[in-house]
Motif scaffolding. Sequence first.
Motif, PDB file in Angstrom:
ATOM      1  N   MET A   1      -4.537   1.025  29.710  1.00 54.87           N
ATOM      2  CA  MET A   1      -3.242   1.162  30.381  1.00 54.87           C
ATOM      3  C   MET A   1      -3.281   0.480  31.745  1.00 54.87           C
ATOM      4  O   MET A   1      -4.339   0.394  32.370  1.00 54.87           O
ATOM      5  CB  MET A   1      -2.906   2.649  30.595  1.00 54.87           C
ATOM      6  N   VAL A   2      -2.132   0.025  32.195  1.00 58.05           N
ATOM      7  CA  VAL A   2      -1.950  -0.303  33.615  1.00 58.05           C
ATOM      8  C   VAL A   2      -1.211   0.881  34.216  1.00 58.05           C
ATOM      9  O   VAL A   2      -0.113   1.242  33.792  1.00 58.05           O
ATOM     10  CB  VAL A   2      -1.156  -1.599  33.827  1.00 58.05           C
ATOM     11  N   TYR A   3      -1.851   1.489  35.203  1.00 62.77           N
ATOM     12  CA  TYR A   3      -1.374   2.728  35.833  1.00 62.77           C
ATOM     13  C   TYR A   3      -0.993   2.384  37.257  1.00 62.77           C
ATOM     14  O   TYR A   3      -1.833   1.983  38.061  1.00 62.77           O
ATOM     15  CB  TYR A   3      -2.520   3.741  35.782  1.00 62.77           C
ATOM     16  N   ARG A   4       0.298   2.506  37.591  1.00 57.65           N
ATOM     17  CA  ARG A   4       0.775   2.115  38.919  1.00 57.65           C
ATOM     18  C   ARG A   4       1.036   3.344  39.789  1.00 57.65           C
ATOM     19  O   ARG A   4       1.646   4.308  39.332  1.00 57.65           O
ATOM     20  CB  ARG A   4       2.068   1.292  38.803  1.00 57.65           C
TER      21      ARG A   4
ATOM     22  N   TYR B   1      -2.554  -4.721  46.127  1.00 60.74           N
ATOM     23  CA  TYR B   1      -1.478  -5.553  46.673  1.00 60.74           C
ATOM     24  C   TYR B   1      -1.564  -5.462  48.187  1.00 60.74           C
ATOM     25  O   TYR B   1      -1.500  -4.368  48.762  1.00 60.74           O
ATOM     26  CB  TYR B   1      -0.106  -5.076  46.191  1.00 60.74           C
ATOM     27  N   LYS B   2      -1.768  -6.610  48.832  1.00 62.93           N
ATOM     28  CA  LYS B   2      -1.912  -6.660  50.296  1.00 62.93           C
ATOM     29  C   LYS B   2      -3.024  -5.722  50.775  1.00 62.93           C
ATOM     30  O   LYS B   2      -2.870  -4.966  51.733  1.00 62.93           O
ATOM     31  CB  LYS B   2      -0.608  -6.288  50.995  1.00 62.93           C
ATOM     32  N   ASN B   3      -4.153  -5.725  50.065  1.00 61.88           N
ATOM     33  CA  ASN B   3      -5.339  -4.925  50.410  1.00 61.88           C
ATOM     34  C   ASN B   3      -5.126  -3.420  50.274  1.00 61.88           C
ATOM     35  O   ASN B   3      -5.970  -2.635  50.716  1.00 61.88           O
ATOM     36  CB  ASN B   3      -5.803  -5.240  51.842  1.00 61.88           C
ATOM     37  N   GLU B   4      -4.018  -2.997  49.685  1.00 67.20           N
ATOM     38  CA  GLU B   4      -3.785  -1.591  49.405  1.00 67.20           C
ATOM     39  C   GLU B   4      -3.841  -1.369  47.899  1.00 67.20           C
ATOM     40  O   GLU B   4      -3.490  -2.251  47.111  1.00 67.20           O
ATOM     41  CB  GLU B   4      -2.429  -1.135  49.952  1.00 67.20           C
ATOM     42  N   LEU B   5      -4.286  -0.155  47.504  1.00 65.38           N
ATOM     43  CA  LEU B   5      -4.432   0.147  46.081  1.00 65.38           C
ATOM     44  C   LEU B   5      -3.055   0.223  45.419  1.00 65.38           C
ATOM     45  O   LEU B   5      -2.250   1.088  45.742  1.00 65.38           O
ATOM     46  CB  LEU B   5      -5.184   1.477  45.916  1.00 65.38           C
ATOM     47  N   TRP B   6      -2.780  -0.699  44.516  1.00 67.90           N
ATOM     48  CA  TRP B   6      -1.505  -0.767  43.799  1.00 67.90           C
ATOM     49  C   TRP B   6      -1.554   0.078  42.529  1.00 67.90           C
ATOM     50  O   TRP B   6      -0.588   0.721  42.158  1.00 67.90           O
ATOM     51  CB  TRP B   6      -1.203  -2.221  43.462  1.00 67.90           C
ATOM     52  N   GLY B   7      -2.701   0.053  41.866  1.00 66.81           N
ATOM     53  CA  GLY B   7      -2.829   0.797  40.611  1.00 66.81           C
ATOM     54  C   GLY B   7      -4.199   0.587  40.002  1.00 66.81           C
ATOM     55  O   GLY B   7      -5.146   0.136  40.671  1.00 66.81           O
TER      56      GLY B   7
ATOM     57  N   LYS C   1      -9.156  -8.882  39.983  1.00 65.75           N
ATOM     58  CA  LYS C   1      -8.832  -9.787  41.083  1.00 65.75           C
ATOM     59  C   LYS C   1      -7.720 -10.754  40.695  1.00 65.75           C
ATOM     60  O   LYS C   1      -6.801 -11.013  41.472  1.00 65.75           O
ATOM     61  CB  LYS C   1     -10.083 -10.561  41.507  1.00 65.75           C
ATOM     62  N   VAL C   2      -7.805 -11.293  39.469  1.00 66.38           N
ATOM     63  CA  VAL C   2      -6.786 -12.252  39.025  1.00 66.38           C
ATOM     64  C   VAL C   2      -5.441 -11.564  38.890  1.00 66.38           C
ATOM     65  O   VAL C   2      -4.407 -12.084  39.325  1.00 66.38           O
ATOM     66  CB  VAL C   2      -7.209 -12.896  37.690  1.00 66.38           C
ATOM     67  N   LEU C   3      -5.437 -10.356  38.294  1.00 61.24           N
ATOM     68  CA  LEU C   3      -4.172  -9.641  38.133  1.00 61.24           C
ATOM     69  C   LEU C   3      -3.613  -9.234  39.502  1.00 61.24           C
ATOM     70  O   LEU C   3      -2.400  -9.305  39.724  1.00 61.24           O
ATOM     71  CB  LEU C   3      -4.362  -8.408  37.245  1.00 61.24           C
ATOM     72  N   SER C   4      -4.480  -8.829  40.432  1.00 62.26           N
ATOM     73  CA  SER C   4      -4.023  -8.478  41.780  1.00 62.26           C
ATOM     74  C   SER C   4      -3.381  -9.684  42.463  1.00 62.26           C
ATOM     75  O   SER C   4      -2.338  -9.566  43.114  1.00 62.26           O
ATOM     76  CB  SER C   4      -5.192  -7.961  42.624  1.00 62.26           C
ATOM     77  N   SER C   5      -3.999 -10.857  42.301  1.00 64.12           N
ATOM     78  CA  SER C   5      -3.427 -12.074  42.888  1.00 64.12           C
ATOM     79  C   SER C   5      -2.073 -12.391  42.275  1.00 64.12           C
ATOM     80  O   SER C   5      -1.134 -12.796  42.972  1.00 64.12           O
ATOM     81  CB  SER C   5      -4.375 -13.257  42.677  1.00 64.12           C
TER      82      SER C   5
END
Length: 737
Positions: free
Chosen positions: A166-169, A269-275, A300-304
Amino acid sequence: MLLKIDFTNCDREPIHIPGKIQSHGFLIVIDQDFIVRYHSENLSDYLKGLPNVILGQPVSSLQPLIDRNEPPEYISNLIVLGKTNGFQQTNPFNAHIGSKTFHLIISSFDKYYALEFEPSESDTGNDIQRQVGRSISEMLTDRNLQKILNNTVIQVKKVIGYDRVMVYRFAEDGHGEVVAEAHNPELESWLGLHYPESDIPKQARELYKLNHTRLIADVNAEPANVLTEADNETPFDMSCLQLRAVSPIHIQYLKNMGVASSFSISLFYKNELWGLIACHSYSPMFIDYRSRESAKLIGKVLSSSLEFKQDEEDQQLHDKFKSAVDELTKLMLKDNSIEDALTGHQITLLDAVSATGAVLVFENQIFKLGRVPNDVQLTGLLHWLKTNITDSFYYTSKLPSAYHDAAFFKDVASGIMVTTLSREMGEYVIWFKAEQLQTVTWAGNPEKTGKIESDGTITLSPRHSFEAWSQTVTGTSLKWSNEEVKSVVRLKSEIMYAINQKAGAIRMLNEKLKQAYEELDTFSFTISHDLKNPLSSIKSFAQILMRDPDLKPQTLKVLERINNGANRMNNMINEVLDYSRIGRSDLVLNEVDVKPIIIDHVNELQLVYDVQPGAVIIGDTPKIQGDAVMLSQVFANIISNAVKYSAKASPQKVLIEGKDTGSEVVYTITDNGLGIDIKHLPRIFELFNRMDNVGDIEGSGVGLAIVKRIIEKHKGKIWVDSELGMGSTFHIAFPKQ
């Protein structure tokens, strides 16, 4: 007696010092002299022939059991190599124990080195390292963010072989939602389910920032205790360890879901935990260290990609709102009527944000745009604002929760954003967002705290059932975005500038102003006389005492702190006096060449703060009209802040440049430093206002307030664009005389 479980205490569980490790590996912690100070009690299960406790032994004595083919100083050599090149670059090392190969992961913290040993082969049966590159290509085949998330879970499931991925946001309040999912056919879907904040509490989210992957190999395996000397009462901080044991509450939580193993990859996202990319297996599953490191690349790739897509959307909003504010600024400077400029043209206040209604309360009149509360409701709302909201800027997407009477008009105003033009005169600009009814589907009732079993024990879980439980959320609007906040902050600056230009003296009550100046004179005299004299005495006595050669070092240190404190307070008093004098000082207007002023300040700052050559770049510096002394104060404050707050950036970069637009000269000072939290932007120029993130950086909170007063005295404008962690840009506009 059974105790009631309150799962708010999950936030206080010390999960970083569990005193145990997961038992699929073993741990040895040594000090700077390579002596064993901690180790897991399962050491002898892996290193046959060892006694149960080896505390105080040199690590070299274990070398024959770890790898017979290596010399006794093998581990100490690995540590030297890791210190030289960075353990992140050199980990993992291979260690041969008996007939098996292990990964040795070395980390350094405080005065210790942690040696973690894990099996070198995964249970997945897949070559994760080889498959990651191909999977990343598949992930990014689409430009749509949701499709990228959907592709990601499919590819990660193929690579690691878990039953559910899962992607958990995370939402702003800490609760989470499953926004993408891939699962085995026999499993029910959890897509769209929400989970309360207590499922992954705050301190757990902080650890996900430190460790970008987290493996729980087998929830049913008994953890191994970490042993130390009896007189060592210091808890062992395992925040950065791979083998760190799992909270018993979280273990029970996974068991209640039927999960036997979990693996997660942090998304930022912007060095903060997005999910998280959260993976569940219903049987035990171990993933080796190299494979986990390869999986980090996916995160890392998905965060970018997340950052790029979000920045793209933000830029579109920014351009849209900026265009509207620019047009409103032109109209205000052109029209005789400010209210008509803001409400009477094709572009209005409504275009500055994404609102469904707006109200301008100005000069005893109310101007309405779009859907707004009726007159009676507005009267009550304005009274509530004046009575309860002390900040000059306020916004919420849950107005009925703060102002109960808003429940009667929540259909048009569940969200509100207010900027105060004049609190004394009751002048505001207010934007409204209509109610956005939401049906939130939770994975079980989030208010359930535990279940009493037949034997009287309590099952530790935020809930025992994970069946979908729906909740309708009312009295809530769409959230106000950061771009909307920035737009309103800038628009207020433009409105105040227009008001000061067109109505300044008329709006002032001369008698009240005279009285205020008299009170300010009295206040200035009190500060300069009644406060500075005792300060001088304190400083003098402290300096006399410091000359005593028989003083103990601790006493001397205390006296130095007294002396430094007196200096800081004296500086603050001088700054407050400067602030109070600006309004009454006469301007000496001349054409000022600011280039030598800027160069002098930069040269001084480079000496004081040890700035690297080339870190401060000075561009074009057109001349401006103004008071040279006051302008020097402006540039000194802004440039000093830029240098101080970017000192830890690598590489540090400060850019100073001016531009002649024809009607005005605009200077910008840009840095890549700490940045300013969006919630502080509306109050950045207020007296004694300092940000939460400045730490021990020197400052009084007066400098920017002085700068703003000087700029306003020059009939100019100042505003700032900034994001936390991304640096700041200060804009100063000087009108051409």
